[in-house]
Design an enzyme around this catalytic site. Structure first.
Site, PDB file in Angstrom:
ATOM      1  N   ASP A   1      20.921 -19.547 -24.194  1.00 44.56           N
ATOM      2  CA  ASP A   1      21.033 -20.339 -25.429  1.00 44.56           C
ATOM      3  C   ASP A   1      21.797 -19.559 -26.498  1.00 44.56           C
ATOM      4  OD1 ASP A   1      19.520 -22.699 -24.679  1.00 44.56           O
ATOM      5  OD2 ASP A   1      17.855 -21.307 -24.486  1.00 44.56           O
TER       6      ASP A   1
ATOM      7  N   ASP B   1      22.610 -13.955 -21.400  1.00 48.10           N
ATOM      8  CA  ASP B   1      21.648 -14.808 -22.087  1.00 48.10           C
ATOM      9  C   ASP B   1      22.170 -16.250 -21.953  1.00 48.10           C
ATOM     10  OD1 ASP B   1      19.721 -15.725 -24.084  1.00 48.10           O
ATOM     11  OD2 ASP B   1      21.438 -15.810 -25.459  1.00 48.10           O
TER      12      ASP B   1
END
Ligand code: XBP
Ligand code: MG
Length: 249
Positions: free
Chosen positions: A11, A9
């Site tokens: 953020d 991922d």
């Protein structure tokens, strides 16, 4: 099954981008459009329940009963374009570092022939700028697949972005491990069948990570151990490929 790829991922996982990056850029875009909407640190934490910047703006307007102009769809699109420009400027200012252990783990994985991919709901330009400005100028090519933004219509917590990344990698979810920081993220990765390591961020620390292989404060470094919030760390104090293989097995 052998571990073949790590899917990250972005953020909250690669870097702490939300509070001092995305949030500031949203506010700058609102101001540039003469809107009085402002997202403070606490409110932004609540708005993070909805993934995707355009979706988050819409959610805010609905939830807080803000007046919708007739051309609302155009306004959302324009605000989001402006927000992306501002966010990239913030990254170019070099103020958003990678989280502890990220660069070390990525480089070790590459050396050991473990494939790398990204699965994120953020806009593709944001990923490119973050990698270039905060990781290394050539780091975009470290990742074989960058699955980002509107490439799938249903954003996290839907598993679609991970399905898309798996298809592009040509791998089964069983041969990969995901690294996520949020409940929406882990619902997405587990939904697609990937074992998942969680490194929490300030906004996500108290979320529900049931099903995670382990929940840590961060990836840790040899001279700066991670904290363990859940799971087994096999006597280790920083995440390397060997430890990922233990969780993956
Ligand atoms: C986090 C998100 C993103 C960003 C904003 O994505 O939900 O929407 O907050 O980016 P992830 P955009 O944790 O999956 O990387 O405004 O470009 O959507
Ligand atoms: Mg995240």
């Amino acid at each position: 099954m052998t571990l073949r790829a790590i899917v990250f991922d972005v953020d909250g996982t690669l870097a702490d981008t939300e509070r001092d990056g995305h949030r500031i850029a949203f506010n700058q875009a609102f101001e540039a459009h003469g809107l009085e909407w402002r997202w403070d640190v606490e409110l932004y934490g609540k708005l993070l329940a909805v993934t995707g910047g355009k979706e988050r703006i819409r959610h805010y307007v609905e939830l807080y009963g803000k007046q919708k102009p007739a051309d609302f769809d155009d306004l959302v699109a324009e605000l989001h374009r402006e927000k992306t420009r501002r966010y990239v400027e913030i990254l170019e200012g070099g103020k958003i570092p990678m989280r502890p252990g990220v660069k070390r783990l990525l480089m070790e994985a590459l050396e050991r022939g473990i494939r790398l991919a990204i699965a994120t709901t953020t806009t593709p330009e944001n990923v490119t700028a973050l990698l270039k400005c905060s990781l290394s100028p050539d780091s975009e090519k470290w990742f074989e697949v960058i699955a980002a933004g509107d490439i799938v219509p249903k954003k996290k917590p839907a598993p679609d972005i991970y399905f898309w990344a798996m298809e592009k990698l040509g791998l089964n979810p069983e041969s990969c491990i995901a690294v996520e920081d949020s409940e929406n993220g882990i619902r997405s990765s587990l939904g697609a069948g990937l074992k998942t390591l969680v490194t929490v961020s300030d906004y996500t620390r108290n979320q529900d990570f049931s099903g995670a292989a382990a929940v840590l404060s961060d990836l840790g470094e040899p001279d700066s151990p991670f904290g363990i919030l859940a799971g087994e760390s096999f006597g280790r104090h920083y995440v390397d490929v060997d430890l990922l293989e233990r969780w993956h097995a």
